[in-house]
Write an enzyme that holds these catalytic residues in place. Structure first.
Site, short mmCIF file in Angstrom:
data_model
loop_
_atom_site.label_atom_id
_atom_site.label_comp_id
_atom_site.label_asym_id
_atom_site.label_seq_id
_atom_site.Cartn_x
_atom_site.Cartn_y
_atom_site.Cartn_z
N THR A 187 14.54 32.94 -8.40
CA THR A 187 15.40 33.91 -7.71
C THR A 187 16.73 34.09 -8.45
O THR A 187 17.14 35.21 -8.75
CB THR A 187 15.67 33.41 -6.26
N THR B 102 12.83 26.73 -7.80
CA THR B 102 12.27 26.97 -9.15
C THR B 102 13.30 27.67 -10.04
O THR B 102 13.11 27.80 -11.25
CB THR B 102 11.04 27.90 -9.07
N ASP C 19 0.82 -1.22 0.00
CA ASP C 19 0.00 0.00 0.00
C ASP C 19 0.85 1.27 0.00
O ASP C 19 0.32 2.37 0.04
CB ASP C 19 -0.95 0.00 1.20
N LYS D 288 14.69 41.66 -3.47
CA LYS D 288 13.71 40.74 -4.09
C LYS D 288 12.40 40.76 -3.31
O LYS D 288 12.41 40.83 -2.09
CB LYS D 288 14.30 39.32 -4.08
N ASP E 291 18.81 37.75 -2.30
CA ASP E 291 17.76 38.27 -1.42
C ASP E 291 18.34 38.52 -0.03
O ASP E 291 19.49 38.14 0.24
CB ASP E 291 16.53 37.33 -1.37
N ARG F 293 11.80 26.17 4.91
CA ARG F 293 11.44 27.53 4.50
C ARG F 293 10.22 28.06 5.26
O ARG F 293 10.04 29.25 5.34
CB ARG F 293 11.22 27.58 2.98
C1 R5P Z 1 14.87 32.24 -0.25
O1 R5P Z 1 14.68 32.74 0.81
C2 R5P Z 1 15.98 31.26 -0.52
O2 R5P Z 1 17.21 31.67 -0.03
C3 R5P Z 1 16.10 31.01 -1.99
O3 R5P Z 1 16.46 32.21 -2.62
C4 R5P Z 1 14.84 30.55 -2.60
O4 R5P Z 1 14.19 29.63 -1.78
C5 R5P Z 1 15.08 29.99 -3.95
O5 R5P Z 1 13.86 29.61 -4.50
P1 R5P Z 1 13.57 29.69 -6.04
O6 R5P Z 1 14.72 29.02 -6.74
O7 R5P Z 1 12.28 28.96 -6.17
O8 R5P Z 1 13.44 31.13 -6.41
#
Ligand code: R5P
Length: 310
Positions: free
Chosen positions: A225, A222, A37, A191, A168, A95
């Site tokens: 950033t 993703t 399962d 950012k 950021d 996060r």
């Molecule tokens: C943000 O606070 C982290 O340090 C990274 O900049 C972020 O999580 C990266 O995420 P993504 O690649 O989705 O922009």
């Protein structure tokens, strides 16, 4: 000195094997599998009574990786290990580390509770999303940095007039430490996140024109950033753009985005595994196996780890 054993789940056995190679030990004999399962089932196939046990598992998605870690910790504890250390090269769910909106969870704290309740006596991890997460645990906690591995790579690149850019606010401390070690200056991207997983660049703060640039982050998910930062830096006149992070989460279209971005090279570590066919030539993977292996050795021998925290 008593025995040391390392057991791994299915998240990153390749890195676990490299760690064992560094330590000169065989990987522990364990079955980490599923019932029909889909429920996780763990069986340790050797006697670990009185043994110093290291349970190795990064907790990137899917959540099954986290469940495997918890079930392995429970199995080790119930098998009467002398001490159980959770070795978590990438600590997922980090996060969500505060209530920044009404009615949201603090998953970093929830996961810390789960790991402790499952049976961990101590934790070893690397480049947490925010270092304060250490305080979510009431057991000994060692926090390593991949910096020695990444800095060594950057030092060999022969950059000219380098500026390390934090994409950021969250990564400023990390970027400042790298800038100091690389004799570079520091810049920052202002950012904003209108929605989770959507990043927007508002401003580039610092001198960029004509300079080599390293964009540094704890993780790339993703790649929004990193790629937006690269585009903004290119517009601001950056010369050669390199990016680096410890944890290559690389979800969805991240690799395709990085491919198109004005970035010459992206250096990441092997805390999260990726098949070569998922990647592109400009993504370079460095191993943190020796760093983790040395930390495990020192924990086992009750020696200081502080010289590794650089
Ligand atoms: C943000 O606070 C982290 O340090 C990274 O900049 C972020 O999580 C990266 O995420 P993504 O690649 O989705 O922009």
């Amino acid at each position: 000195m008593d025995e040391l054993r390392v057991f791994t789940g299915n998240a990153n056995p390749k890195l676990a094997k490299l760690v064992c190679k560094y330590l000169g030990v065989e990987l522990g004999n364990i079955d980490v599998c599923e019932f029909n399962d889909g429920e996780t089932m763990v069986k340790i196939n050797e006697n670990i009574r009185g043994v110093d046990v290291f349970v190795f598992q990064p907790t990137f998605p899917p959540s099954k990786n986290l469940i495997e870690l918890l079930v392995m910790l429970d199995a080790a504890k119930r098998a009467s290990a002398r001490r159980v250390t959770a070795v978590i090269p990438y600590f997922g769910y980090a996060r969500q580390d505060r209530k920044d909106q009404p009615r949201v969870a603090i998953t970093a704290k929830l996961v810390a509770n789960l790991i402790t309740v499952a049976g961990a006596d101590r934790v070893l991890t690397m480049d947490l999303h925010s270092p304060q997460i250490q305080g979510f645990f009431d057991i000994p906690f060692d926090h390593l940095y991949a910096a020695p591995v990444l800095i060594d790579f950057f030092q060999k690149k022969g950059f000219e007039d380098l500026v390390v850019v934090s994409p950021d606010i969250g990564s400023v401390k990390m970027a400042r430490a790298f800038a100091k070690r690389l004799g570079a200056s520091l810049a920052l991207i202002d950012k904003r996140r209108p929605r989770a997983d959507v990043a927007e660049v508002v401003n580039v703060i610092g001198e960029i024109e004509g300079r080599d640039v390293v964009i540094l982050d704890d993780l790339i998910s993703t790649a929004g950033t990193t790629t937006l930062a690269a585009e903004a830096l290119k517009k601001a006149g950056a010369h050669r753009i390199t990016a680096g992070c410890t944890h290559p989460v690389l979800c969805g279209d991240a690799v395709a985005r990085l491919d198109k971005a004005p970035i010459e090279e992206i250096v990441v570590t092997d805390t999260i595994p990726h098949a070569p066919e998922e990647l592109i030539p400009k993504i370079k993977i460095l191993s943190v196996a020796d760093l983790l292996g040395e930390a495990i050795r020192r924990i086992h021998e009750e020696r200081s780890l502080s010289s590794l925290f650089v």
